[in-house]
Design a protein around this motif. Structure first.
Motif, mmCIF file in Angstrom:
data_model
loop_
_atom_site.group_PDB
_atom_site.id
_atom_site.type_symbol
_atom_site.label_atom_id
_atom_site.label_comp_id
_atom_site.label_asym_id
_atom_site.label_seq_id
_atom_site.Cartn_x
_atom_site.Cartn_y
_atom_site.Cartn_z
ATOM 1 N N TYR A 1 28.791 52.664 43.414
ATOM 2 C CA TYR A 1 30.024 53.328 42.984
ATOM 3 C C TYR A 1 31.086 52.301 42.589
ATOM 4 N N VAL A 2 30.630 51.099 42.270
ATOM 5 C CA VAL A 2 31.521 50.026 41.809
ATOM 6 C C VAL A 2 31.160 49.716 40.367
ATOM 7 N N THR A 3 32.090 49.922 39.457
ATOM 8 C CA THR A 3 31.820 49.578 38.059
ATOM 9 C C THR A 3 33.116 49.224 37.343
ATOM 10 N N GLY A 4 33.015 48.284 36.415
ATOM 11 C CA GLY A 4 34.181 47.808 35.681
ATOM 12 C C GLY A 4 35.021 46.815 36.460
ATOM 13 N N ALA A 5 34.526 46.361 37.592
ATOM 14 C CA ALA A 5 35.293 45.460 38.457
ATOM 15 C C ALA A 5 34.967 44.000 38.158
ATOM 16 N N THR A 6 35.946 43.148 38.411
ATOM 17 C CA THR A 6 35.727 41.703 38.391
ATOM 18 C C THR A 6 36.061 41.177 39.778
ATOM 19 N N ILE A 7 35.105 40.553 40.420
ATOM 20 C CA ILE A 7 35.284 40.055 41.778
ATOM 21 C C ILE A 7 35.489 38.546 41.744
ATOM 22 N N PRO A 8 36.689 38.060 42.050
ATOM 23 C CA PRO A 8 36.880 36.618 42.170
ATOM 24 C C PRO A 8 36.232 36.111 43.460
ATOM 25 N N VAL A 9 35.449 35.058 43.343
ATOM 26 C CA VAL A 9 34.884 34.388 44.516
ATOM 27 C C VAL A 9 35.509 32.990 44.509
ATOM 28 N N ASP A 10 36.728 32.915 45.045
ATOM 29 C CA ASP A 10 37.574 31.759 44.775
ATOM 30 C C ASP A 10 38.320 31.223 45.990
ATOM 31 N N GLY A 11 37.978 31.717 47.181
ATOM 32 C CA GLY A 11 38.659 31.239 48.376
ATOM 33 C C GLY A 11 40.146 31.572 48.384
ATOM 34 N N GLY A 12 40.554 32.516 47.531
ATOM 35 C CA GLY A 12 41.951 32.907 47.452
ATOM 36 C C GLY A 12 42.759 32.161 46.410
ATOM 37 N N TYR A 13 42.089 31.414 45.531
ATOM 38 C CA TYR A 13 42.792 30.600 44.536
ATOM 39 C C TYR A 13 43.820 31.401 43.740
ATOM 40 N N LEU A 14 43.449 32.600 43.311
ATOM 41 C CA LEU A 14 44.337 33.394 42.463
ATOM 42 C C LEU A 14 45.535 33.954 43.224
#
Length: 257
Positions: A242-255
């Motif tokens: 049920y997840v679509t159109g998402a962008t998941i940052p894997v960045d340690g909180g950089y953003l």
């Protein structure tokens, strides 16, 4: 359907195409899917990393097949998908990972370099997703995972085509997700942060730039490539249905900063 939670992340019987999937971060995406039970079809311009990945697959009783191919060639997307389906009989997951980055100052940036980056990072993604969708719609099920970047959200004054392409990746992720949701196909993206790889060694060894980057990472360290593996398994599995159109940052909180 009532799914058991211990099966949510199980990719047993699934088939995945992974571009650039035998070297760099792509090799970790491939290993992640193999470890979760999938068999893989890797497309890359060279045979670098093939033997290592074959060995890893064999050790856990999984299958890894390979195609040496420049994915920017006209009409090649149909060939890639057809070759996978001929070999395995189906296609469940597409990971658009292959990419390139070229750096230069604004006034010195070459037109040919712009085209090269856009062709690999954006055009190939579009065409491969289009061909994969034809198969997945018939199956009424599938996962497409695109690889973005921190430059999907930020500027990059020396990497103009890369920044444009990675912004475009997020746009295409949303457009494909919207178009294919009714067919039970989920389209999402991963945006890796600063990862400890051979390509980033020079950046890490620059004391000023490295400290600047670290000061923006709440987690306090560069990621190990293996820290991306859980996210790619999640987006490939029923756990993300049920997840679509998402962008998941894997960045340690950089953003966050």
């Amino acid at each position: 359907m009532d799914l058991q939670t211990d099966n949510l992340f199980n990719l047993e019987g699934k088939i995945a195409v992974i571009t650039g999937g035998a070297s760099g971060l792509g090799a970790y995406y491939s290993q992640a899917l193999l470890s979760a039970g999938a068999d893989i079809f890797v497309v890359s311009r060279s045979q670098k990393g093939w033997e290592d990945l074959k060995e890893k697959a064999s050790k856990i009783g999984r299958k890894a097949l390979f195609l040496q191919q420049d994915i920017t060639e006209e009409g090649v997307a149909a060939k890639v998908i057809a070759t996978c389906v001929k070999a395995y009989g189906r296609l469940d997951i597409l990971i658009n990972n292959a990419g390139v980055q070229i750096r230069n100052s604004l006034l010195d940036f070459k037109d040919a370099d712009w085209k090269k980056v856009i062709d690999i990072n954006l055009n190939a993604l579009y065409f491969l997703s289009h061909e994969a969708a034809k198969i997945m719609v018939k199956q009424h099920k599938g996962k497409i995972i695109n690889i973005g970047s921190m430059q999907s959200f930020r500027a990059g004054k020396y990497i103009f085509p890369y920044t444009a392409s990675k912004h475009g990746v997020i746009g295409l992720t949303k457009a494909y997700a919207d178009a294919l949701a009714a067919d039970n196909i989920q389209v999402n993206a991963i945006a890796p942060g600063y990862i400890d790889t051979a390509m980033t060694k020079a950046l890490q060894q620059d004391p000023n730039r490295s400290q600047e980057i670290l000061s923006h990472i709440p987690a306090g360290h560069w990621a190990q490539p293996s820290e991306l593996m859980g996210t790619v398994i999640y987006l490939s599995s029923d756990a993300s249905n049920y997840v679509t159109g998402a962008t998941i940052p894997v960045d340690g909180g950089y953003l966050l900063r």
